[in-house]
Design an enzyme around this catalytic site. Structure first.
Site, mmCIF file in Angstrom:
data_model
loop_
_atom_site.group_PDB
_atom_site.id
_atom_site.type_symbol
_atom_site.label_atom_id
_atom_site.label_comp_id
_atom_site.label_asym_id
_atom_site.label_seq_id
_atom_site.Cartn_x
_atom_site.Cartn_y
_atom_site.Cartn_z
ATOM 1 N N CYS A 11 31.672 48.674 54.201
ATOM 2 C CA CYS A 11 31.042 49.369 53.079
ATOM 3 C C CYS A 11 29.554 49.590 53.319
ATOM 4 O O CYS A 11 28.905 48.862 54.064
ATOM 5 C CB CYS A 11 31.249 48.568 51.798
ATOM 6 S SG CYS A 11 30.954 49.554 50.300
ATOM 7 N N ASP A 130 33.979 39.792 44.304
ATOM 8 C CA ASP A 130 32.656 39.681 44.902
ATOM 9 C C ASP A 130 31.894 38.575 44.195
ATOM 10 O O ASP A 130 32.263 38.138 43.105
ATOM 11 C CB ASP A 130 31.913 41.018 44.754
ATOM 12 C CG ASP A 130 30.790 41.198 45.757
ATOM 13 O OD1 ASP A 130 30.539 40.264 46.553
ATOM 14 O OD2 ASP A 130 30.157 42.268 45.759
#
Length: 209
Positions: A11, A130
């Site tokens: 990412c 996360d």
């Protein structure tokens, strides 16, 4: 759902060389950040150039944080995304109506009821876990993996502080469908390092013996 092969998303890509490095190393998905405060932000026109480098079967993912519907629509007009990632405080209706599947991020900390959270996004293709930090994004921090229930109703994407040195252990302990990395393969914020990407992918493969 237990993955035979753990999928890999890289990412926060901003450069052509980084996209090529991720693809060549074996990434399954590439994430473009459409959140202007992020140091990994890419403008839609720039992301469109990068997305055109992706070969078949490598997924282009667009990451958004509390966007307006017009913001998402403008990105989709410019960039051939295949999957949306909502990383803010969106509710399920905010993630729907774009004609694309989505994954939803959960910011992990003590007290979160992940089963309840997952149930509130039943239409999602997966749940990305996360670390909770001030602002949005994990900031390269890990979280306590013991907070993750042994069974979730959605495919699990593990993020937060992963790098070549800990990803194999993370996979063996959590058994996610996929892993997501950003800062763990960077030379600087938004600048990926091809060698670290290669080492990260090798770490994922090592987890499977």
């Amino acid at each position: 759902m237990t993955a035979v092969r753990t999928r890999i998303k890289i990412c926060g890509l901003t450069r052509e060389d980084d996209v090529r490095a991720a693809v060549n190393a074996g990434a399954d998905a590439i994430g473009f950040v459409f959140y202007p405060p992020s140091p990994r932000y890419v403008a839609p026109a720039r992301a469109a150039v990068l997305a055109r480098l992706l070969p078949p079967f490598v997924t282009a993912v667009g990451l958004f944080v509390n966007p307006s519907r017009d913001e998402v629509a403008r990105v989709l007009d410019a960039v051939p995304l295949q999957l949306l990632q909502f990383h803010g405080d969106e509710m399920e209706p905010d993630c729907l109506g774009y004609g694309l599947p989505y994954i939803k991020a959960a910011r992990m900390r003590q007290g979160i009821d992940l089963l309840k959270y997952a149930a509130s996004f039943a239409s999602a293709q997966g749940l990305l876990l996360d670390a909770f930090v001030e602002g949005y994004g994990g900031g390269g921090e890990t979280f306590d993996w013991s907070l993750i229930p042994s069974v979730l109703p959605l495919p699990l994407i593990l993020s937060g502080g992963l790098h070549a040195g800990n990803v194999a252990e993370a996979i063996r302990r959590v058994r996610p469908w996929a892993v997501d990395v950003s800062s763990g393969v960077e030379a600087a914020k938004g600048i990926k390092d091809a060698a670290r990407i290669t080492e990260f992918v090798a770490g994922v493969q090592n987890a499977h013996g």
